[in-house]
Design a protein around this motif. Structure first.
Motif, PDB file in Angstrom:
ATOM      1  N   ALA A 104     112.843  63.608  27.711  1.00 18.47           N
ATOM      2  CA  ALA A 104     113.654  62.550  27.101  1.00 18.47           C
ATOM      3  C   ALA A 104     112.997  62.039  25.817  1.00 18.47           C
ATOM      4  O   ALA A 104     113.690  61.801  24.819  1.00 18.47           O
ATOM      5  CB  ALA A 104     113.867  61.403  28.089  1.00 18.47           C
ATOM      6  N   SER A 105     111.680  61.865  25.825  1.00 19.45           N
ATOM      7  CA  SER A 105     110.976  61.396  24.629  1.00 19.45           C
ATOM      8  C   SER A 105     111.100  62.402  23.490  1.00 19.45           C
ATOM      9  O   SER A 105     111.324  62.015  22.334  1.00 19.45           O
ATOM     10  CB  SER A 105     109.503  61.133  24.941  1.00 19.45           C
ATOM     11  OG  SER A 105     109.376  60.063  25.842  1.00 19.45           O
ATOM     12  N   VAL A 106     110.977  63.684  23.803  1.00 17.63           N
ATOM     13  CA  VAL A 106     111.114  64.720  22.778  1.00 17.63           C
ATOM     14  C   VAL A 106     112.541  64.739  22.247  1.00 17.63           C
ATOM     15  O   VAL A 106     112.763  64.844  21.027  1.00 17.63           O
ATOM     16  CB  VAL A 106     110.684  66.098  23.321  1.00 17.63           C
ATOM     17  CG1 VAL A 106     111.076  67.213  22.363  1.00 17.63           C
ATOM     18  CG2 VAL A 106     109.174  66.119  23.561  1.00 17.63           C
ATOM     19  N   ALA A 107     113.529  64.616  23.124  1.00 18.06           N
ATOM     20  CA  ALA A 107     114.933  64.612  22.685  1.00 18.06           C
ATOM     21  C   ALA A 107     115.190  63.438  21.738  1.00 18.06           C
ATOM     22  O   ALA A 107     115.848  63.602  20.696  1.00 18.06           O
ATOM     23  CB  ALA A 107     115.863  64.554  23.892  1.00 18.06           C
ATOM     24  N   GLN A 108     114.673  62.258  22.059  1.00 20.56           N
ATOM     25  CA  GLN A 108     114.848  61.096  21.186  1.00 20.56           C
ATOM     26  C   GLN A 108     114.146  61.309  19.851  1.00 20.56           C
ATOM     27  O   GLN A 108     114.684  60.959  18.797  1.00 20.56           O
ATOM     28  CB  GLN A 108     114.333  59.836  21.864  1.00 20.56           C
ATOM     29  CG  GLN A 108     115.228  59.357  22.979  1.00 20.56           C
ATOM     30  CD  GLN A 108     114.671  58.123  23.680  1.00 20.56           C
ATOM     31  OE1 GLN A 108     113.598  57.628  23.336  1.00 20.56           O
ATOM     32  NE2 GLN A 108     115.401  57.632  24.659  1.00 20.56           N
ATOM     33  N   VAL A 116     109.492  69.801  16.978  1.00 20.07           N
ATOM     34  CA  VAL A 116     108.367  70.100  17.860  1.00 20.07           C
ATOM     35  C   VAL A 116     107.421  71.050  17.139  1.00 20.07           C
ATOM     36  O   VAL A 116     107.820  72.119  16.690  1.00 20.07           O
ATOM     37  CB  VAL A 116     108.838  70.713  19.194  1.00 20.07           C
ATOM     38  CG1 VAL A 116     107.643  71.127  20.044  1.00 20.07           C
ATOM     39  CG2 VAL A 116     109.716  69.721  19.957  1.00 20.07           C
ATOM     40  N   LEU A 117     106.185  70.631  17.034  1.00 20.59           N
ATOM     41  CA  LEU A 117     105.129  71.430  16.420  1.00 20.59           C
ATOM     42  C   LEU A 117     104.389  72.239  17.483  1.00 20.59           C
ATOM     43  O   LEU A 117     104.074  73.410  17.284  1.00 20.59           O
ATOM     44  CB  LEU A 117     104.143  70.498  15.690  1.00 20.59           C
ATOM     45  CG  LEU A 117     102.869  71.095  15.127  1.00 20.59           C
ATOM     46  CD1 LEU A 117     103.200  72.069  14.004  1.00 20.59           C
ATOM     47  CD2 LEU A 117     101.955  69.977  14.628  1.00 20.59           C
ATOM     48  N   PHE A 118     104.128  71.609  18.627  1.00 16.53           N
ATOM     49  CA  PHE A 118     103.327  72.212  19.692  1.00 16.53           C
ATOM     50  C   PHE A 118     103.750  71.572  20.994  1.00 16.53           C
ATOM     51  O   PHE A 118     103.870  70.352  21.081  1.00 16.53           O
ATOM     52  CB  PHE A 118     101.845  71.924  19.419  1.00 16.53           C
ATOM     53  CG  PHE A 118     100.857  72.451  20.408  1.00 16.53           C
ATOM     54  CD1 PHE A 118     100.780  73.796  20.727  1.00 16.53           C
ATOM     55  CD2 PHE A 118      99.939  71.593  21.012  1.00 16.53           C
ATOM     56  CE1 PHE A 118      99.828  74.275  21.627  1.00 16.53           C
ATOM     57  CE2 PHE A 118      98.985  72.054  21.903  1.00 16.53           C
ATOM     58  CZ  PHE A 118      98.928  73.406  22.205  1.00 16.53           C
ATOM     59  N   ALA A 119     104.009  72.384  21.994  1.00 13.13           N
ATOM     60  CA  ALA A 119     104.308  71.893  23.334  1.00 13.13           C
ATOM     61  C   ALA A 119     103.404  72.654  24.284  1.00 13.13           C
ATOM     62  O   ALA A 119     103.289  73.883  24.186  1.00 13.13           O
ATOM     63  CB  ALA A 119     105.774  72.119  23.683  1.00 13.13           C
ATOM     64  N   ALA A 120     102.735  71.929  25.188  1.00 14.68           N
ATOM     65  CA  ALA A 120     101.744  72.589  26.033  1.00 14.68           C
ATOM     66  C   ALA A 120     101.584  71.858  27.356  1.00 14.68           C
ATOM     67  O   ALA A 120     102.007  70.714  27.502  1.00 14.68           O
ATOM     68  CB  ALA A 120     100.395  72.647  25.308  1.00 14.68           C
ATOM     69  N   GLU A 121     100.922  72.553  28.281  1.00  9.07           N
ATOM     70  CA  GLU A 121     100.612  71.986  29.590  1.00  9.07           C
ATOM     71  C   GLU A 121      99.176  72.317  29.954  1.00  9.07           C
ATOM     72  O   GLU A 121      98.661  73.363  29.591  1.00  9.07           O
ATOM     73  CB  GLU A 121     101.527  72.573  30.667  1.00  9.07           C
ATOM     74  CG  GLU A 121     102.970  72.181  30.516  1.00  9.07           C
ATOM     75  CD  GLU A 121     103.825  72.637  31.682  1.00  9.07           C
ATOM     76  OE1 GLU A 121     103.290  72.774  32.812  1.00  9.07           O
ATOM     77  OE2 GLU A 121     105.029  72.839  31.462  1.00  9.07           O
TER      78      GLU A 121
END
Length: 178
Positions: A104-108, A116-121
């Motif tokens: 939700a935060s990314v969508a907003q 999005v530059l980088f998404a990780a876990e």
């Protein structure tokens, strides 16, 4: 549509060449401490359209309710922490918020014009770095992590009562990173 920040910025991140020297500099020059250190933190994610794994040593200290994060990048894989030749981008890196719902935060943030530059876990943690094409050097991070709010509250209390001794507190590598 207007999406006000749900919470204040809770973290400012810096990339350092040497974590131990960085901690020492912050203790000496700012009096910030103690520092909680995680060695061998690992993030698996996507950067520039490709899968990547980033490893780093991380330290967190507090000034008031603001967390200062120092990161020594120990991998040379493509990432937002290094330039195209793998050399770490030293200095200020990002500001961050904790979120209970990363998607939700990314969508907003995307609705506000960020990409999005980088998404990780990592263990118990999901992060996303976002930026604007108009200001590619400014990075915003959202962190969703099991126990993060409790860890931050504990760090704030430790800093509030710190007497200047024992400035470095290393956490076992099997504790969730970040």
């Amino acid at each position: 549509m207007h999406y006000p920040a749900a919470e204040p910025v809770m973290q400012v991140g810096y990339v350092v060449a040497d974590l131990d020297a960085g901690i020492q500099q912050w203790v000496e020059h700012t009096g910030i401490g103690p520092w909680t250190v995680f060695r061998g933190a690992k993030l698996d994610g996507r950067y520039a359209g490709r899968d990547t794994t980033v490893t780093m040593d991380v330290a967190m200290g507090y000034t008031g309710e603001l967390q200062i994060e120092l990161m020594q990048i120990t991998s040379s894989t493509p990432s937002p922490y290094a330039n195209e030749t793998g050399v770490p981008k030293l200095g200020p890196h990002h500001i961050a918020w904790i979120t209970d719902d990363l998607d939700a935060s990314v969508a907003q943030a995307r609705e506000r014009g960020l990409d999005v530059l980088f998404a990780a876990e990592g263990p118990g943690t999901k992060i996303a770095y976002l930026q604007s094409a108009a200001e590619p050097g400014v990075v915003f991070e959202y962190i969703q992590s099991d126990g993060m709010r409790e860890m931050v509250a504990h760090g704030i209390e430790q800093a509030r009562t710190w007497d200047g001794s024992d400035p470095v507190r290393v956490v076992s590598p099997d504790v969730p990173n970040r």
